[in-house]
Design a protein around this motif. Structure first.
Motif, PDB file in Angstrom:
ATOM      1  N   GLY A 347       0.822  -1.206   0.000  1.00  0.00           N
ATOM      2  CA  GLY A 347       0.000   0.000   0.000  1.00  0.00           C
ATOM      3  C   GLY A 347       0.851   1.248   0.000  1.00  0.00           C
ATOM      4  O   GLY A 347       0.431   2.311   0.450  1.00  0.00           O
ATOM      5  N   ALA A 348       2.086   1.110  -0.509  1.00  0.00           N
ATOM      6  CA  ALA A 348       2.989   2.255  -0.526  1.00  0.00           C
ATOM      7  C   ALA A 348       2.433   3.342  -1.428  1.00  0.00           C
ATOM      8  O   ALA A 348       1.731   3.056  -2.399  1.00  0.00           O
ATOM      9  CB  ALA A 348       4.369   1.835  -1.027  1.00  0.00           C
ATOM     10  N   ALA A 349       2.761   4.590  -1.079  1.00  0.00           N
ATOM     11  CA  ALA A 349       2.416   5.695  -1.980  1.00  0.00           C
ATOM     12  C   ALA A 349       3.214   5.512  -3.270  1.00  0.00           C
ATOM     13  O   ALA A 349       4.067   4.636  -3.356  1.00  0.00           O
ATOM     14  CB  ALA A 349       2.756   7.013  -1.300  1.00  0.00           C
ATOM     15  N   GLN A 350       2.961   6.319  -4.255  1.00  0.00           N
ATOM     16  CA  GLN A 350       3.607   6.203  -5.572  1.00  0.00           C
ATOM     17  C   GLN A 350       3.410   4.822  -6.195  1.00  0.00           C
ATOM     18  O   GLN A 350       4.321   4.274  -6.795  1.00  0.00           O
ATOM     19  CB  GLN A 350       5.118   6.466  -5.511  1.00  0.00           C
ATOM     20  N   SER A 351       2.259   4.229  -5.968  1.00  0.00           N
ATOM     21  CA  SER A 351       2.062   2.870  -6.473  1.00  0.00           C
ATOM     22  C   SER A 351       2.147   2.825  -8.001  1.00  0.00           C
ATOM     23  O   SER A 351       2.566   1.825  -8.562  1.00  0.00           O
ATOM     24  CB  SER A 351       0.737   2.298  -5.983  1.00  0.00           C
ATOM     25  N   GLN A 352       1.782   3.938  -8.647  1.00  0.00           N
ATOM     26  CA  GLN A 352       1.879   3.961 -10.110  1.00  0.00           C
ATOM     27  C   GLN A 352       3.334   3.820 -10.566  1.00  0.00           C
ATOM     28  O   GLN A 352       3.660   2.982 -11.394  1.00  0.00           O
ATOM     29  CB  GLN A 352       1.273   5.262 -10.656  1.00  0.00           C
ATOM     30  N   ASP A 353       4.218   4.622  -9.973  1.00  0.00           N
ATOM     31  CA  ASP A 353       5.642   4.548 -10.287  1.00  0.00           C
ATOM     32  C   ASP A 353       6.201   3.166  -9.970  1.00  0.00           C
ATOM     33  O   ASP A 353       6.961   2.598 -10.746  1.00  0.00           O
ATOM     34  CB  ASP A 353       6.427   5.591  -9.461  1.00  0.00           C
ATOM     35  N   LEU A 354       5.809   2.647  -8.812  1.00  0.00           N
ATOM     36  CA  LEU A 354       6.342   1.343  -8.394  1.00  0.00           C
ATOM     37  C   LEU A 354       5.867   0.236  -9.322  1.00  0.00           C
ATOM     38  O   LEU A 354       6.590  -0.716  -9.616  1.00  0.00           O
ATOM     39  CB  LEU A 354       5.950   1.058  -6.943  1.00  0.00           C
TER      40      LEU A 354
END
Ligand SMILES: [Zn+2]
Ligand SMILES: [Zn+2]
Length: 398
Positions: A347-354
């Motif tokens: 559920g980390a932020a920046q999931s799109q980048d990740l």
């Protein structure tokens, strides 16, 4: 590039020097332009290359570079761009290329140049370096060391791009996982009960006793070895030491470190000649544990391994090359599985980048990358991966 910050500087300066004479590469002085050898990827200054004359082997590692005339190797421009922001002028070898090779070379040069600009941002930022490992930084430089103008250089480049992908993947796993949880799970992954992983001092004692007993008192079998070591350690230590001894002996059997000599009716157990000294037995023991852990998808930074195995963090220089050697195609697949589990499901932020980062990992981990993909697509993917890494690192709070 700001070379004035000593802390950042020491980190990568060794990569910006001639591998032979340690002279820093210089843009203004063509004698100190970097030239990369085609097979091994060592980069040396033009002066040292001139001195080598008709030699056919790299003086650093004796790797033969075949029939390439050494005085015709082009300057490694991406390297020059690492040192000086404005790159002008052209080397003589480049001028001698035919038009097709020139345009091919300038495409690559452009791609590498862009990659080196992103790498510059990374090596000049301390925050980034607390997340990206030394091993990752090293791989970035070996990527630039691959003088990618022929097939050999292409294969080295593909390998470097894949290694970089795997290193970055592991760095993010390390950043997002909980170390305590990991240590708890590590024991069960290694087939041990909770708390059975031997203390560093006990590990050292057991390994030294194995060498001593085999050398001096005649050991007939693994059971005999386990029993004798346990007896000797147990005498001073009240704690039940048997599982630790069995674990260490089994692990060494698995390598395998022992050989059985048959003398008439009786057999005697020996250590193979390569493992008769503590340092060499210790090295193989360390790498076996790390290998087993990595096969199960357990990744720890070198200083944590050092802490676990030696009781202090400063032995990371021993652990670093072990981990480097263990990185393979199959371990990249394992790493991607862990990345999905730990990073994407956290559920980390920046999931799109990740998520996008994972697409690059999947692309670079392809077993047949050198056949399936063009150099240009690998170059593009690597560049995009690095840009995304910078963008994620920028947003991370630290
Ligand atoms: Zn070399
Ligand atoms: Zn030199």
């Amino acid at each position: 590039m700001d070379l004035s910050k000593p802390t950042v500087r020491s980190y990568y300066m060794e990569f910006l020097r001639c591998a032979a004479c340690s002279q820093n590469f210089e843009y203004e002085n063509p004698l100190y332009h970097p030239i990369t050898l085609p097979k091994c990827g060592h980069t040396m200054c033009k002066q040292c290359i001139n001195i080598m004359g008709g030699q056919k082997e790299c003086p650093q590692d004796q790797v033969s570079f075949g029939n390439t005339p050494i005085d015709q190797l082009p300057t490694n421009y991406p390297f020059l761009m690492m040192i000086y922001r404005s790159s002008e002028g052209q080397c003589r070898s480049y001028m001698e290329f035919d038009d097709q090779k020139k345009s091919y070379f300038s495409d690559i040069e452009k791609g590498f140049g862009e990659i080196s600009l992103v790498i510059m941002q990374i090596i000049n930022n301390k925050k980034y370096q607390s997340i990206l490992s030394r091993s990752t930084i090293r791989t970035m430089f070996s990527l630039l060391h691959s003088q990618y103008i022929n097939n050999e250089g292409f294969l080295i480049f593909i390998q470097a791009a894949r290694n970089l992908g795997e290193n970055v993947c592991i760095d993010f796993i390390l950043h997002y996982q909980s170390l305590q949880e990991l240590k708890n799970n590590l024991e069960s992954a290694l087939g041990l009960q909770q708390g059975q992983f031997p203390e560093p001092a006990i590990e050292e004692k057991i390994l030294k006793l194995i060498i001593l007993l085999i050398k001096c008192s005649g050991i007939s079998s693994e059971q005999h070895l386990m029993y004798s070591v346990t007896q000797l350690v147990q005498r001073k230590d009240q704690k039940n030491i048997q599982p630790s001894v069995e674990y260490i002996v089994r692990l060494l059997l698995d390598v395998p470190c022992f050989e059985i000599e048959q003398v008439g009716e009786s057999s005697s157990m020996q250590l193979k000649p390569a493992f008769q000294k503590y340092e060499s037995l210790r090295r193989v023991y360390d790498s076996k544990i790390i290998e087993m852990a990595m096969q199960c998808g357990f990744y720890m930074p070198p200083e944590q391994w050092s802490l676990l195995l030696y009781g202090y963090t400063t032995n990371e220089s021993i652990i670093d090359p072990i981990i480097d050697k263990l990185l393979t195609k199959t371990s990249f697949q394992t790493a991607i599985q862990q990345y999905k589990k730990i990073v994407l499901l956290s559920g980390a932020a920046q999931s799109q980048d990740l998520n996008d980062l994972m697409k690059h990992f999947q692309f670079l981990s392809n077993d047949n990358l050198a056949i399936d993909a063009s150099g240009a697509s690998v170059l593009t993917s690597t560049l995009d991966m690095l840009k995304r890494v910078v963008s994620i690192l920028n947003k991370l709070k630290k």
